[in-house]
Write a protein that holds these residues in place. Structure first.
Motif, PDB file in Angstrom:
ATOM      1  N   GLU A 174     -32.320 -44.609   7.651  1.00 26.71           N
ATOM      2  CA  GLU A 174     -30.903 -44.926   7.784  1.00 26.71           C
ATOM      3  C   GLU A 174     -30.349 -45.742   6.617  1.00 26.71           C
ATOM      4  O   GLU A 174     -29.174 -45.617   6.262  1.00 26.71           O
ATOM      5  CB  GLU A 174     -30.656 -45.690   9.091  1.00 26.71           C
ATOM      6  CG  GLU A 174     -31.046 -44.927  10.340  1.00 26.71           C
ATOM      7  CD  GLU A 174     -30.203 -43.671  10.539  1.00 26.71           C
ATOM      8  OE1 GLU A 174     -29.032 -43.672  10.102  1.00 26.71           O
ATOM      9  OE2 GLU A 174     -30.720 -42.698  11.115  1.00 26.71           O
ATOM     10  N   SER A 175     -31.188 -46.589   6.035  1.00 24.81           N
ATOM     11  CA  SER A 175     -30.699 -47.454   4.953  1.00 24.81           C
ATOM     12  C   SER A 175     -31.799 -47.678   3.909  1.00 24.81           C
ATOM     13  O   SER A 175     -32.334 -48.775   3.763  1.00 24.81           O
ATOM     14  CB  SER A 175     -30.228 -48.803   5.527  1.00 24.81           C
ATOM     15  OG  SER A 175     -29.680 -49.618   4.519  1.00 24.81           O
ATOM     16  N   PRO A 176     -32.150 -46.617   3.181  1.00 22.51           N
ATOM     17  CA  PRO A 176     -33.258 -46.722   2.221  1.00 22.51           C
ATOM     18  C   PRO A 176     -33.007 -47.726   1.105  1.00 22.51           C
ATOM     19  O   PRO A 176     -33.927 -48.383   0.636  1.00 22.51           O
ATOM     20  CB  PRO A 176     -33.380 -45.296   1.661  1.00 22.51           C
ATOM     21  CG  PRO A 176     -32.040 -44.675   1.905  1.00 22.51           C
ATOM     22  CD  PRO A 176     -31.558 -45.276   3.185  1.00 22.51           C
ATOM     23  N   VAL A 177     -31.743 -47.879   0.693  1.00 25.92           N
ATOM     24  CA  VAL A 177     -31.440 -48.804  -0.407  1.00 25.92           C
ATOM     25  C   VAL A 177     -31.752 -50.244  -0.005  1.00 25.92           C
ATOM     26  O   VAL A 177     -32.343 -51.005  -0.774  1.00 25.92           O
ATOM     27  CB  VAL A 177     -29.961 -48.675  -0.836  1.00 25.92           C
ATOM     28  CG1 VAL A 177     -29.625 -49.752  -1.872  1.00 25.92           C
ATOM     29  CG2 VAL A 177     -29.697 -47.301  -1.427  1.00 25.92           C
ATOM     30  N   SER A 178     -31.366 -50.606   1.225  1.00 26.49           N
ATOM     31  CA  SER A 178     -31.627 -51.976   1.667  1.00 26.49           C
ATOM     32  C   SER A 178     -33.125 -52.251   1.749  1.00 26.49           C
ATOM     33  O   SER A 178     -33.586 -53.359   1.454  1.00 26.49           O
ATOM     34  CB  SER A 178     -30.967 -52.237   3.027  1.00 26.49           C
ATOM     35  OG  SER A 178     -31.520 -51.395   4.030  1.00 26.49           O
ATOM     36  N   VAL A 179     -33.912 -51.242   2.141  1.00 24.82           N
ATOM     37  CA  VAL A 179     -35.368 -51.401   2.201  1.00 24.82           C
ATOM     38  C   VAL A 179     -35.927 -51.605   0.795  1.00 24.82           C
ATOM     39  O   VAL A 179     -36.794 -52.462   0.575  1.00 24.82           O
ATOM     40  CB  VAL A 179     -36.023 -50.181   2.866  1.00 24.82           C
ATOM     41  CG1 VAL A 179     -37.547 -50.273   2.775  1.00 24.82           C
ATOM     42  CG2 VAL A 179     -35.598 -50.077   4.320  1.00 24.82           C
ATOM     43  N   MET A 180     -35.441 -50.838  -0.163  1.00 25.21           N
ATOM     44  CA  MET A 180     -35.926 -50.953  -1.542  1.00 25.21           C
ATOM     45  C   MET A 180     -35.555 -52.302  -2.147  1.00 25.21           C
ATOM     46  O   MET A 180     -36.363 -52.933  -2.846  1.00 25.21           O
ATOM     47  CB  MET A 180     -35.371 -49.807  -2.400  1.00 25.21           C
ATOM     48  CG  MET A 180     -35.990 -48.455  -2.071  1.00 25.21           C
ATOM     49  SD  MET A 180     -35.487 -47.148  -3.220  1.00 25.21           S
ATOM     50  CE  MET A 180     -33.772 -46.916  -2.760  1.00 25.21           C
ATOM     51  N   VAL A 181     -34.326 -52.740  -1.870  1.00 18.60           N
ATOM     52  CA  VAL A 181     -33.899 -54.040  -2.389  1.00 18.60           C
ATOM     53  C   VAL A 181     -34.732 -55.160  -1.778  1.00 18.60           C
ATOM     54  O   VAL A 181     -35.155 -56.089  -2.483  1.00 18.60           O
ATOM     55  CB  VAL A 181     -32.392 -54.272  -2.106  1.00 18.60           C
ATOM     56  CG1 VAL A 181     -32.005 -55.704  -2.451  1.00 18.60           C
ATOM     57  CG2 VAL A 181     -31.546 -53.292  -2.903  1.00 18.60           C
ATOM     58  N   ARG A 182     -34.988 -55.064  -0.492  1.00 18.92           N
ATOM     59  CA  ARG A 182     -35.813 -56.074   0.178  1.00 18.92           C
ATOM     60  C   ARG A 182     -37.212 -56.109  -0.445  1.00 18.92           C
ATOM     61  O   ARG A 182     -37.758 -57.178  -0.733  1.00 18.92           O
ATOM     62  CB  ARG A 182     -35.895 -55.751   1.671  1.00 18.92           C
ATOM     63  CG  ARG A 182     -36.881 -56.621   2.472  1.00 18.92           C
ATOM     64  CD  ARG A 182     -36.399 -58.053   2.573  1.00 18.92           C
ATOM     65  NE  ARG A 182     -37.349 -58.857   3.323  1.00 18.92           N
ATOM     66  CZ  ARG A 182     -37.301 -59.043   4.642  1.00 18.92           C
ATOM     67  NH1 ARG A 182     -36.342 -58.462   5.357  1.00 18.92           N
ATOM     68  NH2 ARG A 182     -38.181 -59.810   5.245  1.00 18.92           N
ATOM     69  N   GLY A 183     -37.797 -54.938  -0.645  1.00 21.31           N
ATOM     70  CA  GLY A 183     -39.120 -54.879  -1.255  1.00 21.31           C
ATOM     71  C   GLY A 183     -39.127 -55.414  -2.671  1.00 21.31           C
ATOM     72  O   GLY A 183     -40.064 -56.114  -3.089  1.00 21.31           O
ATOM     73  N   LEU A 184     -38.056 -55.116  -3.417  1.00 25.20           N
ATOM     74  CA  LEU A 184     -37.949 -55.595  -4.795  1.00 25.20           C
ATOM     75  C   LEU A 184     -37.867 -57.115  -4.838  1.00 25.20           C
ATOM     76  O   LEU A 184     -38.567 -57.767  -5.631  1.00 25.20           O
ATOM     77  CB  LEU A 184     -36.704 -54.981  -5.446  1.00 25.20           C
ATOM     78  CG  LEU A 184     -36.358 -55.440  -6.864  1.00 25.20           C
ATOM     79  CD1 LEU A 184     -37.474 -55.071  -7.821  1.00 25.20           C
ATOM     80  CD2 LEU A 184     -35.049 -54.825  -7.323  1.00 25.20           C
ATOM     81  N   LEU A 185     -37.017 -57.695  -3.988  1.00 25.08           N
ATOM     82  CA  LEU A 185     -36.859 -59.148  -3.980  1.00 25.08           C
ATOM     83  C   LEU A 185     -38.144 -59.847  -3.545  1.00 25.08           C
ATOM     84  O   LEU A 185     -38.498 -60.900  -4.082  1.00 25.08           O
ATOM     85  CB  LEU A 185     -35.698 -59.533  -3.048  1.00 25.08           C
ATOM     86  CG  LEU A 185     -34.300 -59.156  -3.527  1.00 25.08           C
ATOM     87  CD1 LEU A 185     -33.260 -59.529  -2.480  1.00 25.08           C
ATOM     88  CD2 LEU A 185     -33.974 -59.851  -4.849  1.00 25.08           C
ATOM     89  N   GLU A 186     -38.839 -59.258  -2.587  1.00 24.37           N
ATOM     90  CA  GLU A 186     -40.084 -59.874  -2.136  1.00 24.37           C
ATOM     91  C   GLU A 186     -41.147 -59.834  -3.226  1.00 24.37           C
ATOM     92  O   GLU A 186     -42.024 -60.697  -3.282  1.00 24.37           O
ATOM     93  CB  GLU A 186     -40.585 -59.167  -0.875  1.00 24.37           C
ATOM     94  CG  GLU A 186     -39.749 -59.471   0.359  1.00 24.37           C
ATOM     95  CD  GLU A 186     -40.342 -58.884   1.625  1.00 24.37           C
ATOM     96  OE1 GLU A 186     -41.302 -58.087   1.513  1.00 24.37           O
ATOM     97  OE2 GLU A 186     -39.855 -59.225   2.716  1.00 24.37           O
TER      98      GLU A 186
END
Length: 276
Positions: free
Chosen positions: A13-25
């Motif tokens: 549903e929201s792949p961009v938010s998952v990628m951003v979360r992974g990037l920030l972590e």
């Protein structure tokens, strides 16, 4: 595998938010942050409150998730083994070198990712690296002590010079000063230590000083900086027509400038626009 199903739903549903979360972590990995602190801190030390914990709380405030550090602390009370006073003491005593290095290291990591993904914008000047330099006096906050909120001469949070890479749209460096009333120019000697060959620095006229421009030239860099009215120069040629732009005709002129070391013996001034 409830967590797995929830994660899959977010991916769908929201792949961009998952990628951003992974990037920030990845970029703000607690271990990396704590190592950065230990490497750059000169007077502070880690006892019970980790630098990574402070960064995590500041992130929630910066991103608007929490209205203040106190609110961020309350949301993590069950995980904290120090008082909120200790958190504020840690922040108040934070060294500028640590904060600046945090920007540099995260900027370097983000740059590598952007370039790997071919996400950079077109270069304005192919073959050169453009860097935009600008100052930022952090404004007075409503969180100041109540007796000082209406006082124009009250102490301000700080002064900073920030370097933006326009091809990455990323802040890659910062130079900090705890005195917000300090001149931006007082930080230029720190900027000079970072200048590399074929850099092109863009800045407003407040940075048009003889020492700064000559320092750029001495390090084989270039600059596009608006002329300050007090900058010393004299004509070395007549104006030359070089073309037209919307609303006017463009001329340029060679001028002579030199400092005590002999740098800037000859340069091209900012093109002058004559409106038709």
């Amino acid at each position: 595998m409830i967590i797995g199903h929830v994660f899959e739903r977010f991916v769908e549903e929201s792949p961009v938010s998952v990628m951003v979360r992974g990037l920030l972590e990845t970029i703000l990995c607690p271990q990396k942050l704590d190592e950065l602190f230990e490497k750059n801190a000169k007077t502070q030390y880690t006892k019970e409150l980790l630098f990574s914990t402070v960064v995590e709380m500041m992130n929630t405030v910066t991103c608007g998730i929490r209205p203040s550090i106190h609110a961020a602390y309350q949301a993590k009370t069950s995980q904290m083994n120090v008082s909120v006073t200790s958190v504020y003491n840690k922040l108040n005593a934070m060294e500028t070198d640590v904060s600046a290095e945090l920007v540099r290291e995260t900027g370097t990591s983000m740059e590598a990712i952007i370039r790997h993904l071919n996400g950079s914008l077109l270069d304005w000047l192919p073959g050169y690296r453009l860097k935009i330099l600008d100052g930022n006096a952090i404004g007075a906050s409503e969180h100041r002590l109540k007796p000082l909120r209406d006082c124009n001469s009250a102490p301000l949070p700080g002064q900073s010079l920030v370097v933006l890479d326009p091809s990455l749209m990323l802040a890659i460096d910062v130079f900090l000063c705890v005195d917000a009333h300090a001149q931006e120019r007082s930080l230029l000697h720190k900027v000079l230590t970072t200048i590399e060959e074929d850099d092109v620095w863009i800045a407003d006229r407040n940075f048009c000083t003889l020492n700064f421009l000559s320092g750029i030239v001495a390090r084989k860099g270039y600059f596009i900086i608006r002329e300050h009215q007090c900058f010393p120069w004299y004509d070395a040629s007549e104006f030359r027509h070089i073309g037209s732009v919307e609303g006017g005709t463009v001329f340029e002129q060679t001028v002579k400038v030199s400092d005590d070391e002999g740098y800037l013996s000859s340069l091209i001034s900012v093109p002058r626009f004559i409106i038709d």
